[in-house]
Each structure stands twice: as structure tokens, then as C-alpha cells.
Design a protein around this motif. Structure first.
Motif, PDB file in Angstrom:
ATOM      1  N   SER A   1      -8.151  12.645   1.712  1.00  0.00           N
ATOM      2  CA  SER A   1      -8.944  13.840   1.402  1.00  0.00           C
ATOM      3  C   SER A   1      -9.830  13.543   0.203  1.00  0.00           C
ATOM      4  N   PRO A   2     -10.913  14.307   0.051  1.00  0.00           N
ATOM      5  CA  PRO A   2     -11.757  14.125  -1.136  1.00  0.00           C
ATOM      6  C   PRO A   2     -10.967  14.497  -2.394  1.00  0.00           C
ATOM      7  N   ASP A   3     -11.245  13.806  -3.478  1.00  0.00           N
ATOM      8  CA  ASP A   3     -10.617  14.108  -4.767  1.00  0.00           C
ATOM      9  C   ASP A   3     -11.243  15.401  -5.290  1.00  0.00           C
ATOM     10  N   ALA A   4     -10.419  16.437  -5.467  1.00  0.00           N
ATOM     11  CA  ALA A   4     -10.912  17.746  -5.914  1.00  0.00           C
ATOM     12  C   ALA A   4     -11.521  17.679  -7.312  1.00  0.00           C
ATOM     13  N   THR A   5     -11.087  16.719  -8.138  1.00  0.00           N
ATOM     14  CA  THR A   5     -11.615  16.613  -9.498  1.00  0.00           C
ATOM     15  C   THR A   5     -12.911  15.819  -9.561  1.00  0.00           C
ATOM     16  N   ASP A   6     -13.174  14.991  -8.548  1.00  0.00           N
ATOM     17  CA  ASP A   6     -14.396  14.194  -8.502  1.00  0.00           C
ATOM     18  C   ASP A   6     -14.643  13.794  -7.055  1.00  0.00           C
ATOM     19  N   GLY A   7     -15.539  14.488  -6.405  1.00  0.00           N
ATOM     20  CA  GLY A   7     -15.804  14.292  -4.988  1.00  0.00           C
ATOM     21  C   GLY A   7     -16.312  12.919  -4.598  1.00  0.00           C
ATOM     22  N   ARG A   8     -16.631  12.077  -5.571  1.00  0.00           N
ATOM     23  CA  ARG A   8     -17.068  10.714  -5.255  1.00  0.00           C
ATOM     24  C   ARG A   8     -15.907   9.850  -4.787  1.00  0.00           C
ATOM     25  N   TYR A   9     -14.687  10.302  -5.057  1.00  0.00           N
ATOM     26  CA  TYR A   9     -13.503   9.515  -4.728  1.00  0.00           C
ATOM     27  C   TYR A   9     -12.753  10.130  -3.555  1.00  0.00           C
ATOM     28  N   THR A  10     -12.008   9.274  -2.864  1.00  0.00           N
ATOM     29  CA  THR A  10     -11.135   9.711  -1.780  1.00  0.00           C
ATOM     30  C   THR A  10      -9.703   9.452  -2.200  1.00  0.00           C
ATOM     31  N   LEU A  11      -8.844  10.416  -1.943  1.00  0.00           N
ATOM     32  CA  LEU A  11      -7.423  10.279  -2.240  1.00  0.00           C
ATOM     33  C   LEU A  11      -6.658   9.914  -0.982  1.00  0.00           C
ATOM     34  N   ALA A  12      -5.645   9.091  -1.146  1.00  0.00           N
ATOM     35  CA  ALA A  12      -4.683   8.809  -0.079  1.00  0.00           C
ATOM     36  C   ALA A  12      -3.380   9.478  -0.500  1.00  0.00           C
TER      37      ALA A  12
ATOM     38  N   VAL B   1       0.838  -1.194   0.000  1.00  0.00           N
ATOM     39  CA  VAL B   1       0.000   0.000   0.000  1.00  0.00           C
ATOM     40  C   VAL B   1       0.875   1.245   0.000  1.00  0.00           C
ATOM     41  N   LEU B   2       1.806   1.328   0.940  1.00  0.00           N
ATOM     42  CA  LEU B   2       2.680   2.502   1.028  1.00  0.00           C
ATOM     43  C   LEU B   2       3.511   2.668  -0.244  1.00  0.00           C
ATOM     44  N   SER B   3       4.014   1.566  -0.764  1.00  0.00           N
ATOM     45  CA  SER B   3       4.844   1.599  -1.962  1.00  0.00           C
ATOM     46  C   SER B   3       4.067   2.134  -3.162  1.00  0.00           C
ATOM     47  N   HIS B   4       2.833   1.659  -3.335  1.00  0.00           N
ATOM     48  CA  HIS B   4       2.023   2.128  -4.462  1.00  0.00           C
ATOM     49  C   HIS B   4       1.703   3.613  -4.332  1.00  0.00           C
ATOM     50  N   ILE B   5       1.449   4.075  -3.119  1.00  0.00           N
ATOM     51  CA  ILE B   5       1.199   5.516  -2.952  1.00  0.00           C
ATOM     52  C   ILE B   5       2.472   6.286  -3.300  1.00  0.00           C
ATOM     53  N   SER B   6       3.614   5.777  -2.869  1.00  0.00           N
ATOM     54  CA  SER B   6       4.878   6.490  -3.116  1.00  0.00           C
ATOM     55  C   SER B   6       5.205   6.587  -4.599  1.00  0.00           C
ATOM     56  N   GLU B   7       4.726   5.634  -5.392  1.00  0.00           N
ATOM     57  CA  GLU B   7       5.009   5.622  -6.827  1.00  0.00           C
ATOM     58  C   GLU B   7       4.000   6.431  -7.639  1.00  0.00           C
ATOM     59  N   ALA B   8       2.902   6.832  -7.025  1.00  0.00           N
ATOM     60  CA  ALA B   8       1.867   7.598  -7.724  1.00  0.00           C
ATOM     61  C   ALA B   8       2.320   9.044  -7.908  1.00  0.00           C
ATOM     62  N   PRO B   9       1.817   9.707  -8.940  1.00  0.00           N
ATOM     63  CA  PRO B   9       2.155  11.123  -9.135  1.00  0.00           C
ATOM     64  C   PRO B   9       1.810  11.935  -7.884  1.00  0.00           C
ATOM     65  N   GLU B  10       2.730  12.767  -7.472  1.00  0.00           N
ATOM     66  CA  GLU B  10       2.579  13.612  -6.282  1.00  0.00           C
ATOM     67  C   GLU B  10       2.315  12.796  -5.019  1.00  0.00           C
ATOM     68  N   ARG B  11       2.638  11.502  -5.061  1.00  0.00           N
ATOM     69  CA  ARG B  11       2.427  10.594  -3.932  1.00  0.00           C
ATOM     70  C   ARG B  11       0.988  10.620  -3.436  1.00  0.00           C
ATOM     71  N   ARG B  12       0.055  10.675  -4.394  1.00  0.00           N
ATOM     72  CA  ARG B  12      -1.365  10.624  -4.046  1.00  0.00           C
ATOM     73  C   ARG B  12      -2.087   9.755  -5.067  1.00  0.00           C
TER      74      ARG B  12
ATOM     75  N   THR C   1       2.548  11.144   3.460  1.00  0.00           N
ATOM     76  CA  THR C   1       3.219  12.262   4.127  1.00  0.00           C
ATOM     77  C   THR C   1       4.730  12.073   4.020  1.00  0.00           C
ATOM     78  N   ASP C   2       5.474  13.063   4.434  1.00  0.00           N
ATOM     79  CA  ASP C   2       6.937  12.925   4.443  1.00  0.00           C
ATOM     80  C   ASP C   2       7.376  11.791   5.367  1.00  0.00           C
ATOM     81  N   ARG C   3       6.693  11.652   6.512  1.00  0.00           N
ATOM     82  CA  ARG C   3       7.009  10.540   7.427  1.00  0.00           C
ATOM     83  C   ARG C   3       6.722   9.193   6.769  1.00  0.00           C
ATOM     84  N   GLY C   4       5.614   9.106   6.045  1.00  0.00           N
ATOM     85  CA  GLY C   4       5.270   7.872   5.341  1.00  0.00           C
ATOM     86  C   GLY C   4       6.276   7.553   4.249  1.00  0.00           C
ATOM     87  N   TYR C   5       6.689   8.596   3.542  1.00  0.00           N
ATOM     88  CA  TYR C   5       7.681   8.391   2.480  1.00  0.00           C
ATOM     89  C   TYR C   5       9.011   7.928   3.075  1.00  0.00           C
ATOM     90  N   ALA C   6       9.400   8.496   4.209  1.00  0.00           N
ATOM     91  CA  ALA C   6      10.643   8.075   4.868  1.00  0.00           C
ATOM     92  C   ALA C   6      10.570   6.597   5.250  1.00  0.00           C
TER      93      ALA C   6
END
Length: 155
Positions: A92-103, A48-59, A106-111
Motif C-alpha cells: 500500500s502507499p505510505d500514508a506519511t509519504d506517498g512517494r513510498y510503498t509499504l509492504a 524478505v519475509l523475516s525483515h518485514i516480520s521484524e519491522a514495527p507493525e510488520r510493515r 499478513t497473518d498468513r505470511g507471519y505464520a
């Protein structure tokens, strides 16, 4: 109750292939997870953490993350809730489509991912890749594609 088809029992070759696959499915996750205990992560949590870290802007959208990590949305939500409590992820809610939630990592998570990644890569190499020849690795990729078990194949 009548059977519509006669049972097709496994040939010795098929039984060997099936037993090998079951052993892989049952034993390999534990071998890959055990070293991650050094950083207090399960294999699923690391993925889970790895996939978030590889996503654009880590989200990444939670639904996409569940798919990539091969987990249900409810399981992922529970894990991400614990990550939020530890300060590794923010939702947080996805600003482009409020039906989705973004993960978002954080810097601590990336570390933590930076610390855990070499541990995981050593295990992947030791238990999966290094024992295989180039031909074996190609065969493994072909088999996964035929069985449709790679994330990009599942729809």
C-alpha cells in the motif's frame, strides 16, 4: 595499452584468505537455502519475509526492505508480487509519504515466517555459528565491518 601499475599477485597467505572467502560466498548460500525448501522458500524470500516480520507493525518501506534483504528494488518487487498472490504480503502507499510503498505482512505470511524461522536458525547455527569460537565470531564481525558488507554499513 600500457599498465599504470604493476599487478600485485597474491601471496600464498592472501590466496588462502581469498579462496576461503570465495568458497564461503559461493557455497554457504546454498547450504542455508536448501533446508528452506521444506517451506517452499528461497533464502532471499525468507530474508524478505523475516525483515518485514521484524519491522514495527510488520510493515516496512519497499526501498528499506530491498536494502535490508540485499536485493534490487525490481527483484524485491517481483518477489513481493508473488507474496501478494499467495496472501502473505499486502502493498500500500505510505500514508506519511506517498512517494513510498509499504509492504505489510499478513497473518498468513507471519505464520509462514514462524514456521520457517526455526529451520533457518538451525542452518545458521549448523553451518555458521556453532563451528566458530567466540573469538572467531568476533573476528567475523570485525572482518565484515572492515569490508563494509553489513547492511548498516552500506550507504
Amino acid at each position: 595499452m600500457a599498465r599504470s601499475q604493476e599487478t600485485r599477485w597474491l601471496t600464498p597467505e592472501e590466496k588462502e584468505a581469498w579462496t576461503g572467502l570465495v568458497s564461503l560466498m559461493m557455497l554457504l548460500p546454498g547450504k542455508l537455502e536448501s533446508p528452506l525448501r521444506q517451506v517452499d522458500l528461497t533464502l532471499f524470500e525468507y530474508l524478505v519475509l523475516s525483515h518485514i516480520s521484524e519491522a514495527p507493525e510488520r510493515r516496512i518501506r519497499m526501498s528499506e526492505l530491498a536494502f535490508l534483504a540485499n536485493g534490487s528494488l525490481s527483484r524485491l518487487s517481483n518477489v513481493v508480487k508473488r507474496f501478494e498472490q499467495r496472501g502473505w504480503v499486502v502493498r500500500s502507499p505510505d500514508a506519511t509519504d506517498g512517494r513510498y510503498t509499504l509492504a505489510m505482512l499478513t497473518d498468513r505470511g507471519y505464520a509462514l515466517v514462524v514456521e520457517a524461522a526455526p529451520i533457518h536458525m538451525r542452518s545458521v547455527r549448523e553451518f555458521v555459528l556453532d563451528p566458530l569460537t567466540t573469538t572467531d565470531k568476533q573476528a567475523l564481525a570485525r572482518i565484515a565491518a572492515k569490508l563494509r558488507v553489513r547492511p548498516q554499513d552500506v550507504t
